[in-house]
Every structure is written in C-alpha cells, then in structure tokens.
Design a protein around this motif. Structure first.
Motif, short mmCIF file in Angstrom:
data_model
loop_
_atom_site.label_atom_id
_atom_site.label_comp_id
_atom_site.label_asym_id
_atom_site.label_seq_id
_atom_site.Cartn_x
_atom_site.Cartn_y
_atom_site.Cartn_z
N UNK A 180 0.26 31.24 30.81
CA UNK A 180 -0.14 31.96 29.47
C UNK A 180 -0.44 30.99 28.28
N UNK A 181 0.98 30.51 27.80
CA UNK A 181 1.14 29.76 26.82
C UNK A 181 0.25 28.32 26.90
N UNK A 182 0.33 27.63 28.38
CA UNK A 182 -0.65 26.49 28.66
C UNK A 182 -2.08 26.94 28.32
N UNK A 183 -2.39 28.12 28.71
CA UNK A 183 -4.21 28.62 28.48
C UNK A 183 -4.27 28.39 27.03
N UNK A 184 -3.45 28.69 26.13
CA UNK A 184 -3.57 28.95 24.73
C UNK A 184 -3.74 27.23 24.42
N UNK A 185 -2.95 26.44 24.79
CA UNK A 185 -3.02 25.04 24.22
C UNK A 185 -4.33 24.38 25.02
N UNK A 186 -4.56 24.73 26.18
CA UNK A 186 -5.84 24.28 26.66
C UNK A 186 -7.12 24.69 26.08
N UNK A 187 -7.16 26.23 25.62
CA UNK A 187 -8.39 26.42 24.78
C UNK A 187 -8.56 25.90 23.51
N UNK A 188 -7.36 25.52 23.01
CA UNK A 188 -7.46 24.46 21.71
C UNK A 188 -7.88 23.31 22.03
N UNK A 189 -7.52 22.76 23.04
CA UNK A 189 -7.93 21.15 23.58
C UNK A 189 -9.35 21.22 24.02
N UNK A 190 -9.75 22.14 24.85
CA UNK A 190 -11.25 22.17 25.28
C UNK A 190 -12.28 22.56 24.18
N UNK A 191 -11.91 23.75 23.30
CA UNK A 191 -13.13 24.18 22.70
C UNK A 191 -13.69 23.19 21.77
N UNK A 192 -12.91 22.60 21.10
CA UNK A 192 -13.71 21.54 19.89
C UNK A 192 -14.43 20.38 20.85
N UNK A 193 -13.90 20.08 22.16
CA UNK A 193 -14.35 18.92 22.68
C UNK A 193 -15.77 19.54 23.36
#
Length: 463
Positions: free
Chosen positions: A148-161
């Motif tokens: 779940x925590x990884x999904x938070x980080x992935x969203x922050x990574x993927x969203x702007x890109x």
C-alpha cells in the motif's frame, strides 16, 4: 464465476492477492489524480485562462475534497461497507476526471477537482479497512501495508510523468480521461474480487459530526488558499473564523454524541497520537516541499515539467522500493520507531536540498532525493499499518480516514508556508533560490519536530 456478496467482519479474504492488487491500484489512481496538475500547471492554467489566484486553486482544490471527506468516508466505510465505499469513491473519481478533461473555465475545473478529492477520500479511507480485513496482524499485514505504501510512492512517481507525456503528445486533458478509464476498470475488478466487510456492530451515522468536520476543514483549507493572495485578507480571515467555529462545534458534538464519528478518547491513546502526528508532519514536511519542487525545477533550472517529473522519480521510485522492502526490517523495530526513523530521514533529505544557487547542477538534488525516498518508503509503509493498528477493531477505515486527514491538512498548511516563504524573498531569480533554500530548511524542521513528538509518544509499560 459468481461473486459472493456476504458481509463478513472477521479477518480473511477469498482472493488475498487480487484484493491487494485492486486496493493498491485504487490507491495508485487516487495519488495520480492528486499529482496530475503539479507537472502541467502552466499549460492547464493557460488553457483555462486562470489568473494567479485560479492557478493556486487548481493546485489546492483536490486537497480540500480529501481533507473534508476522509474522516466521514472512513466512518461510512466501517458501518455501511468498505467495498461499497471503495467502489463509489472510484466512480466519483472517474466522473471528476471526465469533467476535468472537458471543462473550459477555472471554476468548473476547481469544482471537479474537489469532487475528485471526495472520491479519493472514499478510496483512501476504505482501502486500509479492506486490507485490515483481508490480512491478519503479523507478517502478512506488514507486507500488505508495504505494498500500500509503495502504491502511494508509485502514484507520486507516475502521475507527473503521465501528465507531462499526455501534454507533449496530445493535451494535458488526456491525462484526466486516461485516469477516468483506469478508475472504471478498477471498479470492475473490485466488484469481482473484493469481499464486502464492515464493523461487527453497526453504529448510527454521525451526521452532525460529518457536516461540522467537512465544513470546518473546507473553510480552513479555503482560507489557506485565499491567504496567499495579498488583496483577499478579509475573506481569508472570515474563512478562518468560520473554520474555528465549525471545528469547535465538531469537538462539542463528538463529546456529547452517542455514536461519535471520532472517539476523542483516542487523543489520549499514544499509538494513535504518534501515527496522526507522523502523518501531519509528513504532509507539512516532505509532501509540501516536493509539491512545490516541480515548479521550482521548471522555473529555476528550465528543465521543463516532464524533466522535473523524471528527476523526482529518484525520490518517488526509491520510496516504492523501500516500501516493498520495509517488511524485511527487524521485528524488534516497532511501528513507532519506523515512523520516527522515516521522519528523521526525510528531514535530513529535505535539509540537503538547501544551499542551491544559479550555478547549481540539477544532479545536485539526486542524493538528497534518494535519501528522502528511502525514508519516505519506510514512513509510508509504517503509516498504513499504524493507522489501523492504533484504533479499536472494526474501526480500521475510520483510523485510515483520521490518519490521512492529518496528512492532507498538514500538506495544505505546508504548501501555504512554502509558497509564503518563497514569495517573501522577492520576484528575481536569485530570490527564488533564496526562498527555496529557506523553505527546504523550514519543512525539514517540521519533519524533525514530528520525529521528536513520535519518539515522545512512548507507550508506558503495563504494571
């Protein structure tokens, strides 16, 4: 295959892996929605003909919906069904995304972003409640919280890109349409694989508490947004006064209510306080600074929105890996210790981002971002776990709602502080660097204070 509609309150799930994948996907999409405007604020504001105030509202509007609805969404999920709340949240998130993709004026866009925030609140609050039902306390829940925590980080990574690529290929609007389609696909998977669950004993819905907390936090966050405009001081003051009155009313209602949404006795429960303070410090610290960083990199270094998003991957992608690996930390490291260590790590990373100037290479940021990413991964995994472990059994979604309310209220306050600090230094390029350096140290101090408070929340040994 027939889908079971039985409502269960014990721990266990028919499809644990699929449950984790669906919940992580919903969390990923919510964070992606939150970060989309960060990379494309310039073309978005230009397309909507938004002035400076409109641009501020575009960046802040989803936070208002999130903060206003998270606690209520958690209580509703526990009592009326976590899967139902999760699915409704995804539908609302999709509808808001479609509206964002087609509107042509800033007011409609801002309102659609608030709607997305409400949908995101339902997804976020229900997600941890679903995981708490599906995975028993112990290694399985630790691993699920890490994902779940990884999904938070992935969203922050993927969203702007994703937003940057959509803007380069077609338009920034495409990113919101893609998000809506992905949310609908996740709804289909949720209806197929998630079990319905709720608290063992259903309680009356605290309508007054929900209205008062939503109104109070909405006025508070709206006041923070308006306070950044020099000619709107009177309006900001009025909003702050209204927020104070409504939030005091919320406390009174919770103290006197028969079935309060938030049991105020939890404020004397040290694990709950530690988790809430850690979430608030996360918002005021690392989230606030990095929400502004894409704009700073674009303006100060001219690397563009897409380039800034790629550079920030050194933080967000690292946090994904750290969240997934957090389950391998020694068992003797308590959740409180991981929260404190995570906050201390992000504090050091934020401080290392200070001291830049016109001659600084953008490579200078990478080591600090990697360090902050490792610490953020540990912090996100521990927050997800402690949010549900620090509340009574059956109220896990409420615990998630309360914890994430603290996170997003903290981020709204922190973003305002960063903007005020940077603007106070003046309009020149050198002033921008000076303001950034001070803001990095101020937000690092927020994270450090949070770590110290978490350390102080040591549970007393039983006699």
């Amino acid at each position: 295959m027939a889908v079971s509609t039985a409502v269960v309150s014990g721990v266990g799930a028919r499809h644990p892996r699929a449950t984790l994948a669906v919940v992580a996907s919903g969390t990923l999409l919510m964070i992606m929605a939150f970060t989309l405007p960060l990379a494309t604020i310039v073309p978005t504001a230009a397309s909507l003909d938004a002035d400076t105030a409109g641009r501020t509202w575009i960046l802040s509007s989803m936070s208002i919906g999130l903060a206003a609805a998270l606690l209520t969404a958690g209580a509703v999920a526990d009592d009326l069904g976590r899967r139902r709340t999760f699915v409704i949240g995804l539908v609302v998130l999709a509808v808001g995304g479609l509206v964002c993709a087609v509107v042509s004026d800033p007011l409609s866009f801002v309102l659609a972003r608030v709607v997305q925030g409400v949908g995101g609140a339902a997804v976020t609050a229900a997600s941890l409640g679903i995981l708490a039902h599906a995975f028993a306390p112990g290694p399985a829940r630790v691993a699920a919280s890490g994902t779940w925590g990884a999904a938070l980080g992935a969203g922050i990574a993927i969203g702007p890109v994703v937003a940057g690529l959509c803007d380069v290929w077609v338009s920034w609007r495409l990113a919101y349409a893609v998000l809506a389609v992905a949310a609908v696909a996740t709804v289909v998977l949720a209806l197929r694989y998630l079990d319905e669950s709720r608290a063992p004993r259903r309680r009356r819905l605290d309508r007054w508490g929900g209205l008062l907390i939503a109104g109070g936090l909405s006025c508070l966050l709206a006041g923070l947004v308006e306070s950044r405009e020099p000619d709107r001081g009177a309006l900001a003051t009025g909003l702050f006064v209204a927020a104070g009155v409504l939030l005091v009313g919320f406390v009174v209602a919770e103290r006197r209510g028969r079935a309060p949404m938030l049991d105020l006795a939890l404020l004397r429960h040290r694990p709950f306080v530690a988790a809430s303070v850690a979430a608030f410090a996360t918002g005021m610290g690392v989230i606030a600074l990095f929400s502004f960083m894409a704009i700073f990199l674009d303006t100060g270094f001219g690397i563009g929105a897409l380039g800034a998003g790629v550079l920030l991957l050194s933080w967000s992608a690292t946090s994904v890996a750290a969240s997934l690996l957090a389950r391998r930390l020694p068992a003797r490291w308590s959740g409180r210790a991981q929260l404190a260590a995570g906050l201390l790590g992000v504090s050091i990373g934020q401080a290392l981002l200070a001291g830049v100037g016109p001659g600084t290479s953008w490579w200078r940021f990478v080591p600090a971002l990697v360090l902050a990413g490792i610490a953020s991964g540990v912090l996100n995994a521990a927050l997800g776990r402690e949010a549900v472990a620090s509340v009574p059994a059956g109220r896990e979604a409420m615990g998630s709602g309360a914890n994430n309310t603290a996170r997003y209220v903290g981020s709204a306050i922190g973003v305002t502080v960063v903007a005020v600090v940077v603007d106070a230094h003046g309009p020149t390029q050198q002033d921008l660097y000076d303001g950034w350096n001070v803001a990095a140290l101020v937000t690092a101090a927020f994270s450090l204070v949070g770590a110290l408070v978490v350390v102080a929340c040591r549970t007393r040994p039983a006699p």
